[in-house]
Design a protein around this motif. Structure first.
Motif, PDB file in Angstrom:
ATOM      1  N   LYS A  41      24.371 -25.419  -6.618  1.00 53.22           N
ATOM      2  CA  LYS A  41      24.383 -24.106  -5.962  1.00 53.22           C
ATOM      3  C   LYS A  41      23.009 -23.458  -5.852  1.00 53.22           C
ATOM      4  O   LYS A  41      22.806 -22.595  -4.995  1.00 53.22           O
ATOM      5  N   GLU A  42      22.072 -23.846  -6.724  1.00 50.44           N
ATOM      6  CA  GLU A  42      20.808 -23.111  -6.762  1.00 50.44           C
ATOM      7  C   GLU A  42      19.570 -23.974  -6.503  1.00 50.44           C
ATOM      8  O   GLU A  42      18.694 -23.580  -5.740  1.00 50.44           O
ATOM      9  N   LEU A  43      19.478 -25.137  -7.144  1.00 50.72           N
ATOM     10  CA  LEU A  43      18.228 -25.882  -7.099  1.00 50.72           C
ATOM     11  C   LEU A  43      18.181 -27.000  -6.061  1.00 50.72           C
ATOM     12  O   LEU A  43      17.103 -27.380  -5.613  1.00 50.72           O
ATOM     13  N   LYS A  44      19.338 -27.531  -5.680  1.00 47.15           N
ATOM     14  CA  LYS A  44      19.365 -28.634  -4.719  1.00 47.15           C
ATOM     15  C   LYS A  44      18.760 -28.217  -3.385  1.00 47.15           C
ATOM     16  O   LYS A  44      17.957 -28.938  -2.789  1.00 47.15           O
ATOM     17  N   SER A  45      19.140 -27.030  -2.913  1.00 48.80           N
ATOM     18  CA  SER A  45      18.630 -26.528  -1.628  1.00 48.80           C
ATOM     19  C   SER A  45      17.123 -26.288  -1.681  1.00 48.80           C
ATOM     20  O   SER A  45      16.391 -26.641  -0.751  1.00 48.80           O
ATOM     21  N   LEU A  46      16.650 -25.709  -2.789  1.00 47.57           N
ATOM     22  CA  LEU A  46      15.219 -25.442  -2.937  1.00 47.57           C
ATOM     23  C   LEU A  46      14.432 -26.752  -2.984  1.00 47.57           C
ATOM     24  O   LEU A  46      13.370 -26.884  -2.359  1.00 47.57           O
ATOM     25  N   TYR A  47      14.958 -27.725  -3.713  1.00 50.86           N
ATOM     26  CA  TYR A  47      14.316 -29.042  -3.784  1.00 50.86           C
ATOM     27  C   TYR A  47      14.217 -29.674  -2.397  1.00 50.86           C
ATOM     28  O   TYR A  47      13.160 -30.199  -2.012  1.00 50.86           O
ATOM     29  N   SER A  48      15.297 -29.597  -1.623  1.00 48.73           N
ATOM     30  CA  SER A  48      15.309 -30.154  -0.261  1.00 48.73           C
ATOM     31  C   SER A  48      14.291 -29.464   0.630  1.00 48.73           C
ATOM     32  O   SER A  48      13.599 -30.112   1.430  1.00 48.73           O
ATOM     33  N   ASP A  49      14.168 -28.142   0.490  1.00 43.97           N
ATOM     34  CA  ASP A  49      13.211 -27.374   1.296  1.00 43.97           C
ATOM     35  C   ASP A  49      11.770 -27.782   0.970  1.00 43.97           C
ATOM     36  O   ASP A  49      10.926 -27.869   1.864  1.00 43.97           O
TER      37      ASP A  49
END
Length: 591
Positions: free
Chosen positions: A416-424
């Protein structure tokens, strides 16, 4: 829908005049060619400088006065306040400079942009300036065929200058023709009403054209051709300054809060300067008349007088507003507050930085550090440790021995929090690497690797979290001590990396930081429970069961890999020197 209709209507009106009026067609062609020149100039300096502009702006902005002077000099050289504004916004987005320094640079850039009027008016309109354009265009095209970015940049700069001169030539010819058919000066109203009308025309022209330099070129050529009165030209120049505020506001819409605050400071400066100039327009006109003979401006050279007026009222604005920069910053922060930042939303990955290699590297580095900070907090919580409790080394034993449990779902935090930031981070890095040289690209590859390690550390911690919580509450004191040891080592490594981060932030010698990492590498051997034979002894003495032994061996092995990867992350993030980073590298499975 309404916006599209208005654009279509505007295009139809322009099309009508272009087809039906020869002089209007020539003037519009000149404006179009001038804008193409500005475009080539901006992009040329980005390539030609090889990042020098960014380095200059970063190096010489350690106080407000130096920032102002740097803004003036750089804008004078590149002839584009918008380019300087873009770089400043990108610096603010990665916190390389403070907002006060950024506003000071913009003040200086406004003064630097007045040199455009001096250059155009000093060229003179009695000579055919299009003759200067041709050699620049020829050599500009030749340099553009080079594979070297510096030569391509130089080619773009020459093309830009050539198109600018050619555009001015076309505008001059157009206004000369227009003067023969329509006397625009005869429509002048006079008085303050006329001044306000021309200010409005100047502002609207700049908003539509999106270039105060182009507006000033139009005003100067019109004035040189006798198409407008001198006083009306002064009002148009004020309007051009006011119009740039809209350009700045529009450019800041896609930036973060600091970018918007910079646009706010720009707005305050230009509006205040415009109001001062309007109120004192006749006084400033007389001041120009007084100063002109002393600097060699003839009585009838109104284009040079316009350039002097443009410089004087911008300089006056700086003198009045410079002491209030800190108040402007406070006002900007009051009106434009920081929005709540979700962990999944990037804070530093500004789109404006993608094509500026150095700034892109800093953006990725800061966002990766931010990813690590969020992951680190989650890992400590998974170990039932509050980050606020870990202030010094003596606290480690206290937090390890405390009997509390923090309910932390690492899978949920990742999804919910870190996967999206990592992808960005990875996506931004891949795009920005297209504009980088091999050394810059390699460093960004290292940062991508660090991001990957952060996620791996989080997942490895998840794998041992259950056993740590279970065995720390075991009645078997021996297995309990083994897991307390694992927890102590994990917390200690995280604590020491935080100390490395503090030293990095305080610009401690990188060699000293690298040495600390080397020492910590040796400490990893504490987690080699098979090599030191400790578990064998516990099994032989029947102090733990074989099931307990299997669990502690697996979890200690995982803890070893977590700590090794923590050191690798610290080595990449907190040491900039390539050779020192190579010395600090540890082997890991993700390489």
């Amino acid at each position: 829908m309404i916006k599209k209709m208005l654009i279509l209507l505007l295009l139809l009106i322009i099309g009508f005049f272009v087809v039906s009026q020869e002089n209007i067609k020539i003037i519009f062609s000149g404006i179009a060619i001038f804008l193409i020149g500005m475009y080539f100039m901006e992009h040329g300096f980005k390539l030609f400088s090889g990042g020098a502009l960014q380095r200059v702006l970063e190096e010489f902005t350690n106080n407000n006065m130096r920032s102002l002077i740097t803004g003036f000099i750089t804008t004078t050289i590149v002839q584009s306040s918008s380019l300087i504004s873009i770089i400043v916004i990108s610096f603010l987005s990665v916190e390389l400079i403070s907002l006060a320094r950024g506003i000071a640079i913009i003040f200086g850039a406004n003064l630097g942009s007045t040199t455009t009027a001096w250059i155009i008016s000093s060229i003179g309109f009695d000579i055919k300036i299009s003759l200067f354009a041709m050699p620049m265009l020829i050599f500009g095209v030749i340099f553009r065929f080079s594979k070297n970015n510096t030569y391509i940049g130089l080619g773009n700069v020459l093309l830009g200058l050539g198109f600018i001169f050619l555009g001015i030539s076309y505008m001059k010819d157009g206004f000369d023709t227009l003067k023969d058919s329509i006397d625009l000066a005869s429509y002048s109203i006079g008085g303050y009403l006329g001044i306000f009308i021309y200010i409005l025309i100047g502002a609207i022209s700049t908003i539509v054209i999106q270039s105060s330099a182009a507006t000033m070129a139009i005003i100067i050529t019109a004035l040189a051709g006798g198409n407008i009165l001198y006083i009306d030209a002064l009002a148009l120049a004020i309007g051009a300054n006011v119009g740039t505020t809209v350009t700045a506001v529009l450019a800041s819409l896609s930036s973060n809060e600091n970018g918007k605050r910079l646009a706010f400071g720009h707005f305050i400066f230009n509006i205040s300067t415009g109001l001062i100039a309007v109120f004192l327009i006749y006084t400033l006109r007389d001041l120009v008349e007084f100063i002109s003979p002393f600097i060699g401006i003839s009585k009838d050279n109104y284009t040079m007088k316009l350039a002097l007026f443009h410089t004087i009222f911008n300089l006056l604005g700086i003198i009045i507003l410079y002491p209030f920069i800190s108040q402007i910053v406070k006002l900007a922060e009051k009106f434009i507050t920081d929005k709540y930042q979700k962990k999944s939303k990037p804070l530093y990955l500004a789109q404006a930085n993608i094509k500026i290699p150095y700034n892109a590297m800093v953006s990725i580095q800061k966002e990766t550090i931010r990813l690590y900070q969020f992951a680190q907090k989650a890992i400590l919580h998974a170990l039932s440790v509050h980050t606020s409790q870990l202030n010094n080394k003596e606290d480690i034993i206290k937090v390890v021995n405390q009997n509390i449990k923090i309910d932390t779902n690492l899978d949920n935090i990742y999804q919910k929090e870190l996967k999206s930031l990592y992808s960005d981070i990875i996506e931004y890095a891949l795009i920005s690497q297209q504009n980088m040289n091999s050394e810059q690209s390699q460093y960004v590859t290292d940062l991508k690797h660090a991001s990957n390690l952060v996620i791996k550390i989080l997942k490895d911690t998840r794998d041992i979290q259950k056993n740590i919580n279970f065995y720390l509450n075991s009645k078997n004191e021996f297995i309990k001590e083994e897991y307390k040891f694992i927890k102590t080592e994990l917390v200690t490594f995280i604590f020491e990396i935080n100390q490395l981060r503090k030293q990095f932030d305080n610009d401690i010698d990188e060699i000293e930081v690298s040495t600390i990492i080397q020492v910590d590498k040796d400490r990893l051997q504490n987690l080699d429970v098979i090599g030191n034979g400790r578990i064998d002894s516990l099994i032989k003495e029947e102090k733990i069961t074989s099931k307990m032994a299997t669990s502690v061996i697996n979890d200690t092995s995982n803890a070893y890999e977590i700590c090794a990867n923590l050191l690798n992350v610290a080595n990449i993030l907190f040491i900039k020197d390539k050779k020192l980073r190579e010395l600090g590298e540890l082997e890991d499975e993700t390489k």
